[in-house]
Design an enzyme around this catalytic site. Structure first.
Site: not given
Ligand code: GLC
Ligand code: CA
Length: 524
Positions: A205, A262
């Site tokens: 956001d 990851e």
């Protein structure tokens, strides 16, 4: 997980779907959409053909900005469910090959967040520096001339300490201090918390506004500032060079990118930059994987404007783009583009044009039903923002009848009842319905050859009412005018998708009905 195509990341070639959780599906009759409600509609989403959903904030919140004021980043508001419900949703979604992105709100917290509550105890609080505080100006007023995006000054005085705190949005949404390494560490943990629970990415956001000017310098004023003017006008009275888009935010995104990589998670931003170069600077490739380009939500139905809105960011950003014609913040496109079936046809044509451009399209819930804005009578308005975002946030019409299958209780937001033929039940599997047109578009797109490495070549000559481009073997064409048009473009392919009224007139030419659009594929 299903549907990984080609060697690139899983979102290459994907389509997203934004769920505004409060209004999607209510499972327990309290009138508020919730996680279990979403879980009950996963089949609908899979059948529609989307690859991932982005769910708007569901964290504990006083709801001053309907959840974009977060009081705890690592929990679920009881009105939306529990962490166990969230885990169940992830498991079910993944089982069906659907990925889940959550909305992260790092620019500001709620004033009810324990960090801010502690910060309010005074300048000695361990959390004081989690937020942006400053002494009053010499005249006792706010420290600088920054204004809030929602209107009014960006500073609120804390009587107890005599200092001001900064908020780009409501006073109930104090901005976090991203120059404080402790804040950076907290968010590393927050990202990992959700990634460990299995989320497939984040929508950030207000990405781009995180870091503020280190000296809190005033913005140059570029126009008259009228404190009672509309918020957009207030905002545009300043050159926002010190409050938003500070390059230091990029260090944060690089860090999050490493974490997301990851987990093979997609990091995308609400990158509200209306200049394509500004957007490219925000998403240069080594930070967020992608960023939204907002022009399709603002453009008028004018062929030159449309052409520009579609072409402007393509060469600069390519697959790093995200496209949407609607969201929970702006009027629905069919309403903006003339209302009724005219607006629906135009919105679909725009979605066809977007569908084969580089990047990831994201549908806003109900767009696939051709929804116009819901009508919220003046007395029922709940949005704290003056422009009013309630019309695009009204409950999803699932089936005819009171509550429209969204709830068996009283919806949290009152709106006039939708017509029966607007509902999903009336449209799903009905040939010719808006839902079928969108489902067919998504299916056609899925069957296209991999376009990732194909450049976009605009083929319409830059004038006339038709917009068209070629990408490898694929040609996309739309008639933006209100009259049938003979497209003078080299069209030699098979029709992979067409809205009603598109016919191959003679070899190499296509006759396209008003606001019609098509995708053609040249056989290899
Ligand atoms: C984003 C959200 C909007 C919210 C604002 C403040 O623009 O999309 O709904 O009000 O951020 O968090
Ligand atoms: Ca509920």
């Amino acid at each position: 997980m299903a549907r990984r195509q080609g060697p690139g990341p899983w979102w290459h070639g994907a389509i997203g779907y934004q769920i505004y959780i409060r209004s999607f599906a209510d499972s327990n009759a309290d009138g508020i959409g919730d996680l279990t409600g979403i879980r009950g509609r996963l089949g609908y989403l899979v059948d529609l053909g989307v690859d991932f959903v982005w769910i708007t904030p569901f964290y504990p919140s006083p709801m001053a900005d309907w959840g974009y004021d977060v009081a705890d980043y690592c929990d679920i508001d009881p009105r939306f469910g529990t962490l166990a419900d969230f885990d169940d949703l992830i498991v079910d979604a993944h089982r069906r090959g659907l990925r889940i992105l959550v909305d992260l709100v790092p620019n500001h917290s709620s004033d009810a967040h324990p960090w801010f509550q502690d910060a309010l105890t005074g300048p000695d609080s361990d959390y004081r520096d989690y937020y942006v505080w400053a002494d009053p100006d010499s005249d006792g007023g706010p420290p600088n001339n920054w204004i809030a995006y929602f209107g009014g000054p960006a500073w609120t005085l804390d009587q107890a300490s005599g200092q001001y705190y900064m908020h780009l949005f409501l006073p109930e949404q104090p901005d976090l201090n991203w120059r404080n390494p402790s804040v950076v560490d907290e968010f590393d943990r927050i990202l990992r918390f959700w990634l460990e629970r299995g989320v497939d990415g984040f929508r950030i956001d207000v990405a781009g506004a995180l870091v503020k000017d280190d000296r809190l310098r005033s913005n140059p004023q570029v126009g008259p500032w009228d404190p009672i003017a509309g918020r957009a006008k207030q905002w545009l009275a300043f050159d926002h060079r010190h409050d938003v888009f500070q390059p230091e935010s990029h260090q944060v995104f690089r860090r999050w990118r490493a974490i997301c990589d990851e987990y093979d998670a997609y990091l995308l931003g609400e990158t509200y930059h209306r200049d394509p170069q500004g957007l490219a600077d925000l998403v240069p490739g080594d930070g967020m994987h992608g960023g939204f380009w907002f022009e399709p939500m603002h453009v008028d139905w004018d062929v030159d404007e449309l052409r520009r809105a579609l072409a402007a960011p393509v060469d600069l950003l390519g697959e790093r783009l995200l496209w949407a014609t609607g969201s929970h913040d702006v009027p629905r496109s069919p309403s903006r583009f003339g209302g009724g079936d005219l607006g629906r046809e135009r919105t679909l044509a725009l979605n066809v044009l977007i569908s084969c451009l580089p990047g990831v399209p994201v549908l806003y819930q109900g767009e696939e039903l051709g929804l116009v804005d819901g009508r919220v009578p003046p007395g029922a308005v709940l949005d704290p923002v003056e422009s009013g975002r309630d019309g695009c946030r009204t409950p999803m019409p699932w089936e005819p009848g009171p509550g429209t299958g969204f709830t068996t209780g009283e919806p949290w937001l009152y709106s006039d009842r939708r017509a029966d033929d607007e509902t999903a039940q009336a449209q799903v599997n009905r040939p010719g319905s808006w839902h079928s047109r969108y489902t067919d578009l998504l299916a056609a797109r899925r069957d296209l050859p991999d376009l990732v490495n194909e450049p976009v070549v605009w083929t319409d000559g830059g004038d006339g009412p038709v917009i068209s481009y070629r990408r490898g073997p694929v040609t996309v064409v739309a008639n933006t005018s209100g009259h049938a048009h003979q497209a003078e473009i080299p069209v030699d392919g098979a029709v992979a998708y067409a809205t009603p009224g598109v016919v191959a007139a003679d070899a190499g030419h296509l006759s396209i009905a008003a606001h019609g659009a098509a995708i053609l594929v040249t056989p290899s």
